[in-house]
Design an enzyme around this catalytic site. Sequence first.
Site, PDB file in Angstrom:
ATOM      1  N   SER A   1       0.834  -1.216   0.000  1.00 57.86           N
ATOM      2  CA  SER A   1       0.000   0.000   0.000  1.00 57.86           C
ATOM      3  C   SER A   1       0.875   1.274   0.000  1.00 57.86           C
ATOM      4  O   SER A   1       1.485   1.561  -1.014  1.00 57.86           O
ATOM      5  CB  SER A   1      -1.069   0.017   1.088  1.00 57.86           C
TER       6      SER A   1
ATOM      7  N   HIS B   1       4.181  14.158   6.085  1.00 59.81           N
ATOM      8  CA  HIS B   1       4.047  15.597   5.852  1.00 59.81           C
ATOM      9  C   HIS B   1       4.649  16.266   7.075  1.00 59.81           C
ATOM     10  O   HIS B   1       4.283  15.928   8.208  1.00 59.81           O
ATOM     11  CB  HIS B   1       2.582  15.992   5.676  1.00 59.81           C
TER      12      HIS B   1
END
Lengths: 127, 127
Positions: free
Chosen positions: A63, A68
């Site tokens: 996956s 961030h």
Amino acid sequence: MASLGQHFLFELYDCNPDILDDIEAIKDIMLAAAGKSGATILNNFLHKFSPQGVSGVVIIAESHIAIHTWPENSYAGVDFFTCGSRVNPLVAYEYIKAKLESRYSNYTKLARGKTQEIERAAEWSSA
Amino acid sequence: MASLGQHFLFELYDCNPDILDDIEAIKDIMLAAAGKSGATILNNFLHKFSPQGVSGVVIIAESHIAIHTWPENSYAGVDFFTCGSRVNPLVAYEYIKAKLESRYSNYTKLARGKTQEIERAAEWSSA
């Protein structure tokens, strides 16, 4: 709960802001974290923001892993979405936490694609 | 709750399995969803699995949108991680749901990088 995937959300507070703003360091950390967790890396993409911050995604056969960073807040948010049982996202959690020098962190684990919901939807569909 | 980012997890059940296995269709849907939500697209990466399934990530200036599909279970899991208030992930939710022909879905919204936790960590750090 039985599900197709597991999604881990890592909240990493009080990190070293210099590391959070260093795109090459973030890339190395993410790729190493993917490898250490047992994931098979397919591709990666990193982006440096102006004036600060880095986004990065590692696509894995199981996956994805994304980061961030907000250097101005000493914070990084990391996601580790995986399927199967071969990969251990918590190895990545410990590794990334140490490398970003996070002094306060926690994580949430969520079931994605719940078996029970898939079966229920299939029953409705065929009714 | 005040936070740096918002993370939406879309659970899309009972989708059209042919669409879930069509990498070009998934790419078009994800890019259109990003655009419609108001996001600024930086890059994208799609991968087709054998025998089935597609993974895709769209990196946006506001963070990322990712999809993983399981055609054999008619299921797709989508994440929309965003920051700021300009982007509306729920526009993407409605669009993707319609395009994948999902007949049963739900979503979860999570706060990422909580302001309260950032402040607490900063206090500890300076203590």
